[in-house]
Design an enzyme around this catalytic site. Structure first.
Site, short mmCIF file in Angstrom:
data_model
loop_
_atom_site.label_atom_id
_atom_site.label_comp_id
_atom_site.label_asym_id
_atom_site.label_seq_id
_atom_site.Cartn_x
_atom_site.Cartn_y
_atom_site.Cartn_z
N THR A 199 -16.30 27.91 10.99
CA THR A 199 -17.42 28.43 10.19
C THR A 199 -17.75 29.86 10.61
O THR A 199 -18.79 30.38 10.25
CB THR A 199 -18.69 27.57 10.38
N ALA A 200 -16.85 30.47 11.41
CA ALA A 200 -17.18 31.79 11.97
C ALA A 200 -16.58 32.89 11.10
O ALA A 200 -17.28 33.48 10.26
CB ALA A 200 -16.69 31.86 13.41
N ARG A 201 -15.30 33.16 11.28
CA ARG A 201 -14.62 34.17 10.48
C ARG A 201 -13.16 33.75 10.28
O ARG A 201 -12.51 33.24 11.20
CB ARG A 201 -14.64 35.54 11.17
N ASP B 248 -14.84 27.08 6.32
CA ASP B 248 -15.83 27.76 5.47
C ASP B 248 -15.47 29.24 5.33
O ASP B 248 -16.16 29.97 4.63
CB ASP B 248 -17.23 27.60 6.08
N GLU C 113 -11.31 36.83 1.53
CA GLU C 113 -12.54 36.37 0.87
C GLU C 113 -13.03 37.45 -0.07
O GLU C 113 -13.01 38.63 0.32
CB GLU C 113 -13.63 36.08 1.91
N HIS D 146 -17.49 29.99 2.11
CA HIS D 146 -18.36 30.81 2.98
C HIS D 146 -19.84 30.63 2.62
O HIS D 146 -20.51 31.58 2.21
CB HIS D 146 -17.96 32.30 2.90
N ILE D 147 -20.32 29.40 2.80
CA ILE D 147 -21.72 29.11 2.47
C ILE D 147 -22.47 28.57 3.69
O ILE D 147 -23.49 27.89 3.53
CB ILE D 147 -21.83 28.10 1.30
N GLY D 148 -21.99 28.92 4.89
CA GLY D 148 -22.62 28.40 6.10
C GLY D 148 -24.13 28.63 6.14
O GLY D 148 -24.89 27.75 6.53
N SER D 149 -24.56 29.81 5.76
CA SER D 149 -26.00 30.12 5.88
C SER D 149 -26.74 29.96 4.55
O SER D 149 -27.89 30.35 4.45
CB SER D 149 -26.18 31.54 6.42
C1 8YV Z 1 -23.65 35.22 5.37
C2 8YV Z 1 -22.28 35.28 7.58
O1 8YV Z 1 -23.57 34.40 4.26
O2 8YV Z 1 -24.22 36.04 8.67
C3 8YV Z 1 -23.00 36.03 8.63
O3 8YV Z 1 -22.32 36.67 9.45
O4 8YV Z 1 -21.12 35.21 7.58
C4 8YV Z 1 -23.01 34.53 6.50
O5 8YV Z 1 -24.01 33.78 7.10
C5 8YV Z 1 -23.26 36.56 4.96
O6 8YV Z 1 -22.75 37.35 5.95
C6 8YV Z 1 -24.43 37.22 4.31
O7 8YV Z 1 -24.28 38.58 4.28
#
Ligand code: 8YV
Length: 319
Positions: free
Chosen positions: A237-239, A263, A268, A286-289
């Protein structure tokens, strides 16, 4: 007093945009398309501040063409691998990020991916959804149990610790590797490994929570996948940069890795089209946050950093 001019590159949460409009002379990219190099360069001449997302790339080449007006890049993200920090610093442009506030949401997605990968979520959902579920057997879709298993975490920062806290609820035996050993209060009993290699040997489940840097590109390569216990589950879930995606597919083909939950991807948006052939790669875009609460908190944290900066203070999250 005239308000600082702020460009918001993407459609942030309504609460964030409302607060930004109250306090700044703000222009929002309601089209919600990623800002191009040309957009960023133009903005550097017209705005005092930018709130970008990880979709805007502040490369050294782009920053070299910046005008004098831009003073701060207040990222709406914790990761800043889209920013060339030395280049921005050399131009005297402050950079901030949004740590802490997204740790739980991201850890939740890591848990979802770990469980989904271990228990055949992709194939299971499809077979029911398509009406193809026409039999049942005790040997059907047998997965790997998370409860009580060994978990290896690479990157025991805020998100790694939040994930460990959730994994503790599953009775997992938690191990981690981090650049430095964290305090006992942060580790909460998790066992430190001073090398990635040592950690991999015990990681029946492996979850990546470290930033993408030149040192961590392809951190998980074919040699490292081979060090995992047979049938490990890998979560990222990082990169996307952290995983050699061809090596992951080879490790799945050989059975070394039973399944993966991802994720994030090298490319991307879009992801890796070759992954589509693998039911045991459970993927999210990429919907972690991406929860309402966390999006508001990220936007507010970016604005808190801007407010401090324009008050002449050092922003709390200055990098
Ligand atoms: C975000 C993320 O969705 O914060 C990060 O580094 O990868 C994600 O949580 C995204 O970057 C929002 O800009």
């Amino acid at each position: 007093m005239t308000k600082p001019r702020l460009w918001i590159t993407r459609r942030l949460s309504d609460a964030t945009l409302e607060r930004a409009a109250r306090d700044y002379d703000v222009v929002v990219n309601y089209d919600d398309t990623p800002g191009s190099a040309a957009d960023l360069i133009a903005a550097s001449h017209e705005f005092d501040a930018i709130i970008p997302c990880h979709s805007e790339h502040f490369t050294a080449e782009v920053v070299a063409q910046f005008g004098e007006r831009l003073k701060i890049v207040a990222n709406h993200s914790v990761g800043v691998d889209h920013c060339d920090l030395p280049a921005l610093k050399a131009r005297g442009i402050a950079v901030t990020n949004t740590p802490d506030v997204l740790s739980d949401a991201t850890a939740e997605i890591a848990m979802l991916l770990m469980l989904g990968a271990a228990r055949h979520a992709v194939a299971g959902d499809r077979i029911v959804r398509t009406g193809a579920w026409d039999s049942w057997s005790p040997a059907f879709m047998v997965g790997k149990q998370v409860t009580g298993a060994r978990l290896g975490i690479i990157g025991m920062g805020r998100v790694g610790q939040a994930f460990a806290a959730k994994a503790r609820g599953f009775g997992m035996d938690i191990h981690y590797h981090n650049r430095r050993q964290v305090s006992e209060a942060e580790a909460q009993g998790a066992q430190f490994h001073d090398t990635v290699e040592s950690l991999l040997g015990v990681a029946d489940f492996l979850s990546l929570h470290c930033p993408a840097t030149p040192d961590t590109v392809d951190l998980m390569n074919s040699e490292r996948f081979a060090m995992l216990p047979q049938g490990a589950v890998v979560v990222n879930t990082a990169r996307g940069a952290l995983i050699d995606e061809d090596a992951l597919m080879a490790a799945i083909d050989s059975g070394q890795v039973m399944a993966a939950g991802l994720d994030c991807f090298k490319v991307e948006p879009g992801g890796n089209p070759d992954f589509a052939a693998y039911d045991n790669i459970f993927m999210l875009p990429h919907i972690g946050s991406a929860t309402t609460r966390t999006r508001d908190a990220m936007g507010f944290r970016a604005l808190d950093n801007l407010d401090a900066f324009f008050k002449g203070e050092t922003p709390g999250d200055k990098l």
